[in-house]
Every structure is written in C-alpha cells, then in structure tokens.
Design a protein around this motif. Sequence first.
Motif, short mmCIF file in Angstrom:
data_model
loop_
_atom_site.label_atom_id
_atom_site.label_comp_id
_atom_site.label_asym_id
_atom_site.label_seq_id
_atom_site.Cartn_x
_atom_site.Cartn_y
_atom_site.Cartn_z
N ARG A 165 0.79 -1.24 0.10
CA ARG A 165 -0.02 -0.02 -0.07
C ARG A 165 0.94 1.20 -0.02
NH1 ARG A 165 -2.72 -3.13 3.92
NH2 ARG A 165 -2.29 -1.64 5.47
N SER A 184 2.98 1.50 -3.39
CA SER A 184 2.49 1.88 -4.69
C SER A 184 1.48 3.13 -4.33
CB SER A 184 1.21 0.48 -4.75
OG SER A 184 0.48 0.40 -3.76
N ASP A 212 -1.26 3.17 -3.45
CA ASP A 212 -2.64 2.63 -3.68
C ASP A 212 -3.24 1.65 -2.71
OD1 ASP A 212 -5.13 1.85 -5.05
OD2 ASP A 212 -4.29 1.50 -6.76
N PRO A 213 -3.91 2.09 -1.93
CA PRO A 213 -4.49 1.12 -0.64
C PRO A 213 -5.35 -0.03 -1.46
CG PRO A 213 -5.00 3.29 -0.02
CD PRO A 213 -4.43 3.52 -1.68
N SER A 214 -6.22 0.41 -2.49
CA SER A 214 -6.90 -0.82 -3.17
C SER A 214 -6.06 -1.77 -3.86
CB SER A 214 -7.99 -0.58 -3.79
OG SER A 214 -7.35 0.45 -4.99
N PHE A 215 -5.03 -1.33 -4.32
CA PHE A 215 -3.99 -2.25 -4.85
C PHE A 215 -3.39 -3.16 -3.93
CE2 PHE A 215 0.28 -3.20 -6.42
CZ PHE A 215 0.16 -3.95 -7.39
N GLU A 267 -4.64 -4.06 -1.04
CA GLU A 267 -5.82 -5.09 -0.80
C GLU A 267 -5.86 -6.05 -1.73
OE1 GLU A 267 -7.15 -5.19 2.23
OE2 GLU A 267 -5.79 -3.61 2.76
N MET A 268 -5.92 -5.68 -3.04
CA MET A 268 -6.07 -6.92 -4.06
C MET A 268 -4.84 -7.72 -4.08
SD MET A 268 -7.61 -4.91 -7.47
CE MET A 268 -7.34 -3.22 -7.27
N ALA A 305 -5.67 -7.68 -9.59
CA ALA A 305 -4.89 -6.47 -9.46
C ALA A 305 -4.43 -6.13 -10.96
CB ALA A 305 -3.79 -6.52 -8.61
N ARG A 335 -3.15 3.89 4.44
CA ARG A 335 -4.74 3.83 4.03
C ARG A 335 -5.37 5.28 3.84
NH1 ARG A 335 -6.58 -1.19 4.45
NH2 ARG A 335 -5.54 -2.61 5.74
#
Length: 187
Positions: A94, A97, A99-102, A104-105, A113, A187
């Motif tokens: 996280r 990157s 990118d928190p969603s990346f 998590e994926m 991802a 996050r």
Amino acid sequence: MTGKITALDLASGELGDATKAYFAKCEEKLGLVPNVLRAYAFDDKKLRAFTDMYNDLMLGESALSKLEREMIAVAVSSINHCYYCLTAHGAAVRQLSGDPSFGEMMVMNFRAAELSSKQTAMLEFAVKLTEAPAKIVEADRAALRQAGFTDRDIWDIASTAAFFNMSNRVAAAIDMRPNPEYHAMAR
C-alpha cells in the motif's frame, strides 16, 4: 502463556547491545519494532542472519523494484495464508504503490490487480515455486526470460519467494502476530 508462543515470549530474555541498537533504529525509522524481529531476539546470531538476508533481498541492489519484491512477499504469503506477512507486507505494498486498493487486491488475490505482463509472470513463477517447487522446469524460467527478466532477476525472484516461504512457516509455527500499527498504515 495461553499455549501460544508469542514474539514477546521469545524475546523476554536480555537483549544484546547490537540488538538494542537495531531495535532503537527500527523505532526511529518505522515507529515500531516489528514483531518478527522480536521473535528472533532470543538469539542475536539468528536475528542477525534473518535481518541480513531480509535486508539484502528486500533492500539490496536488484533490477526488481522494492514494490515488486514486496509484491512477491504478499503473493507467497497469500498462498500460505500467513497473517503476519500479509498484514505487514500488505502495508508495504500500500505504501510503496500509493494505492490502498492495490495493496488489498494483492493480499486477497494478485490476479485481481492491474499488473503488467512482466509482473504477472514474476508472481505466477513465485506462486508455482511456493505450491509445487518440484514442478519448476526450464519452460518456467524461459517464460520469465521472455517477459524480460535476466537470470539474475530469476535468482532474485526465487530467493525472495523462498525467503517468505521460510518466514511464513516460522510465523505459523509460533503463531506470530503482526504489530497492530500495520493495519492502519498507508490507508
């Protein structure tokens, strides 16, 4: 103790000066001493071996970016269901990157991802090495070369995957738990 061996139980002995200094540096840079380091603190020699290998693989010179190495750690740890490493290295993905969603994926299913074909090849190799090491054949290495990796890169991918397979097994064996701070990071 409740039947679980915790990082603090293992590190309850007297810490050597080198370990105290290393932990102080962790506090300064990270704001915490990772529980994985506390788990090794019962033996300065084992701690030093672990940190030397970790630092070389994850922070040393490599054509693989720090993010790619963390992605390998997460993909391997996801296959192994390693709570500690998924939490700690998911936070690193996280953060690196942005990118928190990346992140998590990657923790849940790296195939969900958006990855480059080169990253996909790298992670598929790391997963196969985790799930079925005896089935790695020249075609697997050739696929990495086709994706643009050198033989040195293949060594780095394999070494990183192997290190996290070992770490995941130690974490499972002693019920190593992540520092609570990791959950809120990046996050």
